[in-house]
Design a protein around this motif. Structure first.
Motif, PDB file in Angstrom:
ATOM      1  N   GLN A  32     -63.573   0.797 -21.736  1.00 41.27           N
ATOM      2  CA  GLN A  32     -62.707   1.573 -20.857  1.00 41.27           C
ATOM      3  C   GLN A  32     -63.015   3.048 -21.025  1.00 41.27           C
ATOM      4  O   GLN A  32     -63.027   3.572 -22.146  1.00 41.27           O
ATOM      5  CB  GLN A  32     -61.239   1.327 -21.193  1.00 41.27           C
ATOM      6  CG  GLN A  32     -60.236   2.037 -20.290  1.00 41.27           C
ATOM      7  CD  GLN A  32     -60.158   1.437 -18.899  1.00 41.27           C
ATOM      8  OE1 GLN A  32     -61.123   1.476 -18.135  1.00 41.27           O
ATOM      9  NE2 GLN A  32     -59.024   0.876 -18.563  1.00 41.27           N
ATOM     10  N   TYR A  33     -63.307   3.694 -19.902  1.00 40.20           N
ATOM     11  CA  TYR A  33     -63.424   5.146 -19.927  1.00 40.20           C
ATOM     12  C   TYR A  33     -62.008   5.715 -19.820  1.00 40.20           C
ATOM     13  O   TYR A  33     -61.283   5.440 -18.857  1.00 40.20           O
ATOM     14  CB  TYR A  33     -64.286   5.644 -18.770  1.00 40.20           C
ATOM     15  CG  TYR A  33     -65.756   5.345 -18.947  1.00 40.20           C
ATOM     16  CD1 TYR A  33     -66.536   6.098 -19.827  1.00 40.20           C
ATOM     17  CD2 TYR A  33     -66.371   4.311 -18.247  1.00 40.20           C
ATOM     18  CE1 TYR A  33     -67.879   5.825 -19.995  1.00 40.20           C
ATOM     19  CE2 TYR A  33     -67.717   4.034 -18.409  1.00 40.20           C
ATOM     20  CZ  TYR A  33     -68.470   4.794 -19.288  1.00 40.20           C
ATOM     21  OH  TYR A  33     -69.811   4.525 -19.463  1.00 40.20           O
ATOM     22  N   ALA A  34     -61.603   6.471 -20.831  1.00 37.81           N
ATOM     23  CA  ALA A  34     -60.255   7.044 -20.864  1.00 37.81           C
ATOM     24  C   ALA A  34     -60.255   8.214 -21.832  1.00 37.81           C
ATOM     25  O   ALA A  34     -61.110   8.308 -22.727  1.00 37.81           O
ATOM     26  CB  ALA A  34     -59.233   5.993 -21.309  1.00 37.81           C
ATOM     27  N   LYS A  35     -59.310   9.110 -21.680  1.00 40.70           N
ATOM     28  CA  LYS A  35     -59.203  10.259 -22.567  1.00 40.70           C
ATOM     29  C   LYS A  35     -58.469   9.853 -23.846  1.00 40.70           C
ATOM     30  O   LYS A  35     -57.291   9.502 -23.804  1.00 40.70           O
ATOM     31  CB  LYS A  35     -58.457  11.405 -21.878  1.00 40.70           C
ATOM     32  CG  LYS A  35     -59.117  11.908 -20.596  1.00 40.70           C
ATOM     33  CD  LYS A  35     -60.444  12.596 -20.871  1.00 40.70           C
ATOM     34  CE  LYS A  35     -61.041  13.183 -19.597  1.00 40.70           C
ATOM     35  NZ  LYS A  35     -62.364  13.786 -19.830  1.00 40.70           N
ATOM     36  N   ILE A  36     -59.187   9.872 -24.962  1.00 39.14           N
ATOM     37  CA  ILE A  36     -58.574   9.584 -26.263  1.00 39.14           C
ATOM     38  C   ILE A  36     -58.570  10.896 -27.042  1.00 39.14           C
ATOM     39  O   ILE A  36     -59.619  11.391 -27.451  1.00 39.14           O
ATOM     40  CB  ILE A  36     -59.348   8.495 -27.030  1.00 39.14           C
ATOM     41  CG1 ILE A  36     -59.384   7.197 -26.208  1.00 39.14           C
ATOM     42  CG2 ILE A  36     -58.709   8.239 -28.394  1.00 39.14           C
ATOM     43  CD1 ILE A  36     -60.160   6.070 -26.867  1.00 39.14           C
ATOM     44  N   THR A  37     -57.394  11.470 -27.241  1.00 39.33           N
ATOM     45  CA  THR A  37     -57.302  12.806 -27.833  1.00 39.33           C
ATOM     46  C   THR A  37     -57.514  12.803 -29.346  1.00 39.33           C
ATOM     47  O   THR A  37     -57.974  13.797 -29.905  1.00 39.33           O
ATOM     48  CB  THR A  37     -55.926  13.431 -27.519  1.00 39.33           C
ATOM     49  OG1 THR A  37     -54.896  12.538 -27.960  1.00 39.33           O
ATOM     50  CG2 THR A  37     -55.780  13.673 -26.017  1.00 39.33           C
ATOM     51  N   ALA A  38     -57.196  11.682 -30.006  1.00 40.46           N
ATOM     52  CA  ALA A  38     -57.363  11.597 -31.462  1.00 40.46           C
ATOM     53  C   ALA A  38     -58.128  10.314 -31.795  1.00 40.46           C
ATOM     54  O   ALA A  38     -57.546   9.321 -32.249  1.00 40.46           O
ATOM     55  CB  ALA A  38     -56.005  11.616 -32.157  1.00 40.46           C
ATOM     56  N   PRO A  39     -59.436  10.301 -31.549  1.00 41.77           N
ATOM     57  CA  PRO A  39     -60.210   9.066 -31.714  1.00 41.77           C
ATOM     58  C   PRO A  39     -60.190   8.490 -33.135  1.00 41.77           C
ATOM     59  O   PRO A  39     -60.194   7.278 -33.298  1.00 41.77           O
ATOM     60  CB  PRO A  39     -61.618   9.466 -31.284  1.00 41.77           C
ATOM     61  CG  PRO A  39     -61.649  10.950 -31.292  1.00 41.77           C
ATOM     62  CD  PRO A  39     -60.261  11.401 -31.030  1.00 41.77           C
ATOM     63  N   GLN A  40     -60.171   9.355 -34.160  1.00 38.63           N
ATOM     64  CA  GLN A  40     -60.167   8.834 -35.529  1.00 38.63           C
ATOM     65  C   GLN A  40     -58.872   8.092 -35.829  1.00 38.63           C
ATOM     66  O   GLN A  40     -58.886   6.994 -36.407  1.00 38.63           O
ATOM     67  CB  GLN A  40     -60.368   9.970 -36.536  1.00 38.63           C
ATOM     68  CG  GLN A  40     -60.501   9.499 -37.981  1.00 38.63           C
ATOM     69  CD  GLN A  40     -61.737   8.641 -38.220  1.00 38.63           C
ATOM     70  OE1 GLN A  40     -62.853   9.037 -37.875  1.00 38.63           O
ATOM     71  NE2 GLN A  40     -61.559   7.457 -38.808  1.00 38.63           N
ATOM     72  N   ALA A  41     -57.750   8.644 -35.432  1.00 35.51           N
ATOM     73  CA  ALA A  41     -56.458   7.985 -35.650  1.00 35.51           C
ATOM     74  C   ALA A  41     -56.390   6.679 -34.857  1.00 35.51           C
ATOM     75  O   ALA A  41     -55.884   5.657 -35.352  1.00 35.51           O
ATOM     76  CB  ALA A  41     -55.317   8.920 -35.248  1.00 35.51           C
ATOM     77  N   PHE A  42     -56.894   6.711 -33.626  1.00 35.60           N
ATOM     78  CA  PHE A  42     -56.913   5.495 -32.807  1.00 35.60           C
ATOM     79  C   PHE A  42     -57.805   4.448 -33.454  1.00 35.60           C
ATOM     80  O   PHE A  42     -57.444   3.257 -33.516  1.00 35.60           O
ATOM     81  CB  PHE A  42     -57.420   5.827 -31.405  1.00 35.60           C
ATOM     82  CG  PHE A  42     -57.570   4.618 -30.521  1.00 35.60           C
ATOM     83  CD1 PHE A  42     -56.453   4.033 -29.939  1.00 35.60           C
ATOM     84  CD2 PHE A  42     -58.819   4.066 -30.279  1.00 35.60           C
ATOM     85  CE1 PHE A  42     -56.596   2.915 -29.124  1.00 35.60           C
ATOM     86  CE2 PHE A  42     -58.960   2.939 -29.469  1.00 35.60           C
ATOM     87  CZ  PHE A  42     -57.842   2.374 -28.892  1.00 35.60           C
ATOM     88  N   ARG A  43     -58.952   4.883 -33.973  1.00 34.12           N
ATOM     89  CA  ARG A  43     -59.869   3.956 -34.642  1.00 34.12           C
ATOM     90  C   ARG A  43     -59.207   3.281 -35.838  1.00 34.12           C
ATOM     91  O   ARG A  43     -59.298   2.067 -36.014  1.00 34.12           O
ATOM     92  CB  ARG A  43     -61.119   4.724 -35.082  1.00 34.12           C
ATOM     93  CG  ARG A  43     -62.138   3.899 -35.869  1.00 34.12           C
ATOM     94  CD  ARG A  43     -61.956   4.068 -37.369  1.00 34.12           C
ATOM     95  NE  ARG A  43     -62.799   3.128 -38.097  1.00 34.12           N
ATOM     96  CZ  ARG A  43     -62.478   2.566 -39.247  1.00 34.12           C
ATOM     97  NH1 ARG A  43     -61.305   2.829 -39.823  1.00 34.12           N
ATOM     98  NH2 ARG A  43     -63.292   1.716 -39.828  1.00 34.12           N
ATOM     99  N   ASP A  44     -58.518   4.064 -36.674  1.00 40.52           N
ATOM    100  CA  ASP A  44     -57.894   3.522 -37.885  1.00 40.52           C
ATOM    101  C   ASP A  44     -56.803   2.511 -37.543  1.00 40.52           C
ATOM    102  O   ASP A  44     -56.696   1.452 -38.174  1.00 40.52           O
ATOM    103  CB  ASP A  44     -57.318   4.654 -38.729  1.00 40.52           C
ATOM    104  CG  ASP A  44     -58.391   5.583 -39.278  1.00 40.52           C
ATOM    105  OD1 ASP A  44     -59.579   5.182 -39.254  1.00 40.52           O
ATOM    106  OD2 ASP A  44     -58.054   6.699 -39.714  1.00 40.52           O
ATOM    107  N   SER A  45     -55.994   2.824 -36.546  1.00 44.14           N
ATOM    108  CA  SER A  45     -54.931   1.915 -36.121  1.00 44.14           C
ATOM    109  C   SER A  45     -55.509   0.619 -35.558  1.00 44.14           C
ATOM    110  O   SER A  45     -55.020  -0.481 -35.867  1.00 44.14           O
ATOM    111  CB  SER A  45     -54.058   2.609 -35.067  1.00 44.14           C
ATOM    112  OG  SER A  45     -53.110   1.720 -34.540  1.00 44.14           O
ATOM    113  N   LEU A  46     -56.567   0.737 -34.760  1.00 39.16           N
ATOM    114  CA  LEU A  46     -57.200  -0.439 -34.172  1.00 39.16           C
ATOM    115  C   LEU A  46     -57.835  -1.312 -35.237  1.00 39.16           C
ATOM    116  O   LEU A  46     -57.759  -2.546 -35.172  1.00 39.16           O
ATOM    117  CB  LEU A  46     -58.262   0.010 -33.160  1.00 39.16           C
ATOM    118  CG  LEU A  46     -58.946  -1.099 -32.352  1.00 39.16           C
ATOM    119  CD1 LEU A  46     -57.943  -1.800 -31.441  1.00 39.16           C
ATOM    120  CD2 LEU A  46     -60.094  -0.527 -31.518  1.00 39.16           C
TER     121      LEU A  46
END
Length: 322
Positions: free
Chosen positions: A14-28
């Motif tokens: 998905q192309y989308a704006k992820i403002t905090a990719p590291q935090a999103f990565r850790d949660s995922l």
């Protein structure tokens, strides 16, 4: 201990704006680890790109967890066409600058302005027009083992090289309908936006790529216009789409479309090898590598020191390319 359950190979992006990719990565990572998901996922400011292996009995829980993320709610999940359940063995989620390395530096480039989606039936209908141009936005070694009828190859090993090449190749056809496709849709979607950015008008891309097309063609009883094998970037190295074998063994020239990596770890070349040559060369790309593989491991390790293999693959124009 060997797993006793079945796994399902799935890809999505998905192309989308992820403002905090590291935090999103850790949660995922925490969420997917709990469900014993394996695979390779890239996260960036521009979105997410994933190829994963999900335990069949956890599939609904996985889908619910994914759909709980607002920008992933209802996202299309591409289920592998020819799946032996042996695609991935660990979970790796990495933060990157881009989910697809494209080399685009122009700040005015906008993924929001992309080509029109075509589903399987629409793709088949549009390709019946001989004036329609079909462009394969995959690497040359992917195209070699399988592609759509009449599809043009952009002869490169990297997507970043292909984008400007596609513009140059197609400039004389800029007023025609142009369809772009790739494995799961992520590259051709960006390529369609790049073509529009370059001034093209009638640009389309195949929704869900080869994987979604093949599944829908089978489900809906449509003619399958893809010939051969779909190369995939996991341990399967390919999924059979049609019975056609359109490639050849790189050593003897026999009909073959089985990719392997050279068994000599100091080489690791990606190439096509038939069963007879696999036996003759002990799954190596050359007699030289076969001889090295026969040496004691300590000697092999010494020979490997200082070697930067990079991305090594057989190229019809050059024996090895990095």
């Amino acid at each position: 201990m060997a797993e006793t359950f079945r796994r399902v190979t799935v890809s999505f992006y998905q192309y989308a704006k992820i403002t905090a990719p590291q935090a999103f990565r850790d949660s995922l990572y925490i969420s997917l680890s709990t469900l014993s998901v394996f695979g390779r996922i890239y996260v960036a400011n521009e979105g997410i790109n994933a190829q994963i292996s999900v335990p069949e009995h956890h599939f609904e829980a996985f889908r619910d967890a994914l759909y709980a993320v607002p920008f992933l709610n209802g996202i299309r999940l591409n289920v592998a066409v020819d799946d032996n359940g042996k695609s991935f063995w660990v979970l790796k989620i990495k933060v990157r600058d881009k989910i697809v390395a494209d080399g685009i530096q122009d700040p005015t480039f906008d993924m929001a302005n992309r080509g029109k989606y075509l589903n399987a039936a629409e793709f088949n209908a549009m390709t019946e027009d001989p004036g329609t141009v079909i462009i394969d936005m995959r690497n040359h070694y992917e195209y070699e083992v399988g592609h759509f009828d009449r599809a043009l190859e952009v002869p490169s090993a990297t997507f970043r090289e292909q984008l400007p090449m596609a513009v140059d190749m197609m400039w004389d056809n800029k007023d025609k309908n142009i369809i772009m496709y790739c494995t799961g849709g992520i590259r051709c979607e960006k390529a369609s936006a790049y073509m529009l950015h370059a001034g093209f008008k009638n640009v389309y891309h195949l929704e869900g790529g080869i994987i979604e097309y093949s599944n829908k063609a089978r489900e809906q009883g449509l003619p399958n216009k893809f010939k051969g094998k779909n190369f995939v970037f996991d341990d399967r190295m390919g999924e059979r789409i049609s019975d056609d074998i359109i490639a050849q063994c790189h050593q003897c020239g026999a009909p073959c479309d089985t990719h392997i990596n050279c068994a000599n770890e100091g080489c690791h070349l990606l190439f096509i090898q038939c069963e007879a040559c696999a036996e003759k060369y002990n799954k190596c790309c050359s007699q030289e590598c076969t001889d090295i593989l026969a040496l004691p491991e300590e000697e092999q390790a010494t020979l490997r020191k200082g070697i930067d293999k990079g991305l090594m693959h057989f190229n019809k124009r050059r024996r090895k390319q990095s």
